[in-house]
Design a protein around this motif. Structure first.
Motif, PDB file in Angstrom:
ATOM      1  N   ARG A  62      44.872  41.886  44.024  1.00  0.00           N
ATOM      2  CA  ARG A  62      44.395  40.912  45.000  1.00  0.00           C
ATOM      3  C   ARG A  62      42.972  40.493  44.661  1.00  0.00           C
ATOM      4  O   ARG A  62      42.577  39.350  44.876  1.00  0.00           O
ATOM      5  N   GLU A  63      42.197  41.410  44.083  1.00  0.00           N
ATOM      6  CA  GLU A  63      40.839  41.089  43.652  1.00  0.00           C
ATOM      7  C   GLU A  63      40.836  40.006  42.576  1.00  0.00           C
ATOM      8  O   GLU A  63      39.880  39.262  42.452  1.00  0.00           O
ATOM      9  N   LEU A  64      41.907  39.936  41.811  1.00  0.00           N
ATOM     10  CA  LEU A  64      41.995  38.867  40.811  1.00  0.00           C
ATOM     11  C   LEU A  64      42.142  37.511  41.477  1.00  0.00           C
ATOM     12  O   LEU A  64      41.630  36.503  40.986  1.00  0.00           O
ATOM     13  N   VAL A  65      42.871  37.484  42.581  1.00  0.00           N
ATOM     14  CA  VAL A  65      43.153  36.239  43.279  1.00  0.00           C
ATOM     15  C   VAL A  65      42.034  35.876  44.245  1.00  0.00           C
ATOM     16  O   VAL A  65      41.635  34.717  44.349  1.00  0.00           O
ATOM     17  N   GLU A  66      41.510  36.891  44.965  1.00  0.00           N
ATOM     18  CA  GLU A  66      40.456  36.690  45.958  1.00  0.00           C
ATOM     19  C   GLU A  66      39.334  37.689  45.687  1.00  0.00           C
ATOM     20  O   GLU A  66      39.227  38.706  46.379  1.00  0.00           O
ATOM     21  N   PRO A  67      38.505  37.447  44.682  1.00  0.00           N
ATOM     22  CA  PRO A  67      37.491  38.424  44.286  1.00  0.00           C
ATOM     23  C   PRO A  67      36.453  38.687  45.369  1.00  0.00           C
ATOM     24  O   PRO A  67      36.066  37.783  46.110  1.00  0.00           O
ATOM     25  N   THR A  68      36.030  39.940  45.444  1.00  0.00           N
ATOM     26  CA  THR A  68      34.910  40.329  46.296  1.00  0.00           C
ATOM     27  C   THR A  68      33.862  40.956  45.394  1.00  0.00           C
ATOM     28  O   THR A  68      34.164  41.414  44.295  1.00  0.00           O
ATOM     29  N   ALA A  69      32.628  41.002  45.874  1.00  0.00           N
ATOM     30  CA  ALA A  69      31.558  41.598  45.079  1.00  0.00           C
ATOM     31  C   ALA A  69      31.838  43.066  44.797  1.00  0.00           C
ATOM     32  O   ALA A  69      31.546  43.575  43.725  1.00  0.00           O
ATOM     33  N   ALA A  70      32.418  43.753  45.755  1.00  0.00           N
ATOM     34  CA  ALA A  70      32.655  45.191  45.613  1.00  0.00           C
ATOM     35  C   ALA A  70      33.742  45.507  44.593  1.00  0.00           C
ATOM     36  O   ALA A  70      33.655  46.495  43.875  1.00  0.00           O
ATOM     37  N   GLY A  71      34.773  44.687  44.516  1.00  0.00           N
ATOM     38  CA  GLY A  71      35.916  45.038  43.690  1.00  0.00           C
ATOM     39  C   GLY A  71      36.015  44.367  42.343  1.00  0.00           C
ATOM     40  O   GLY A  71      36.718  44.853  41.465  1.00  0.00           O
ATOM     41  N   SER A  72      35.323  43.276  42.136  1.00  0.00           N
ATOM     42  CA  SER A  72      35.492  42.507  40.903  1.00  0.00           C
ATOM     43  C   SER A  72      35.220  43.302  39.640  1.00  0.00           C
ATOM     44  O   SER A  72      35.976  43.242  38.682  1.00  0.00           O
TER      45      SER A  72
END
Length: 145
Positions: free
Chosen positions: A38-48
């Protein structure tokens, strides 16, 4: 990763099997992996950074194996696109896991189903690689366009 040194048929099978293995580990593991994708589709600073770090070795190993197959020291743009295409067919089963389970529940039903999926996706990757080989044979190389 030993992928670049393996024969192409074996490399495809190992890549898909290893890449899809988390789908066999139960719901908790599946949710963690789903969160990563999901981070690939909707990146967040914490997970990217975490997700990029997890996907990069898979991509680089696949790209190195493709470069070896096509006799290139440095992969061109076409091989980069091919690597993403091969990755994409597998990533779809994570990103759209809920939809896959709703539309075709047997595809992810158990470990044997995931193994069969990996075999099929490896075969489909073979078709993409063969198409690129034919394209290159039909026209002279022009910078990977």
């Amino acid at each position: 990763c030993a992928l670049p040194e393996l024969p192409l048929d074996r490399a495809r099978a190992v890549f898909m099997s290893d890449f899809l293995a988390p789908l066999k580990l139960g719901e908790t593991a599946r949710r963690v992996v789903r969160l990563h994708f999901r981070e690939l589709v909707e990146p967040t600073a914490a997970g990217s950074a975490v997700v990029a770090g997890a996907l990069r070795p898979e991509y680089e190993a696949l790209l190195a194996r493709l470069a070896r197959e096509f006799g290139q020291r440095r992969p061109d743009a076409s091989l980069q696109r091919l690597a993403f295409a091969v990755l994409g067919v597998a990533v779809h089963y994570y990103v759209a896991q809920d939809r896959v389970e709703a539309l075709a529940p047997a595809l992810l039903a158990d470990a044997a189903a995931v193994d069969a999926l990996a075999q099929d996706l490896a075969r489909f990757a073979c078709a993409m690689i063969a198409a690129e080989r034919r394209r290159r044979a039909a026209r002279p190389a022009r910078g990977g366009r």
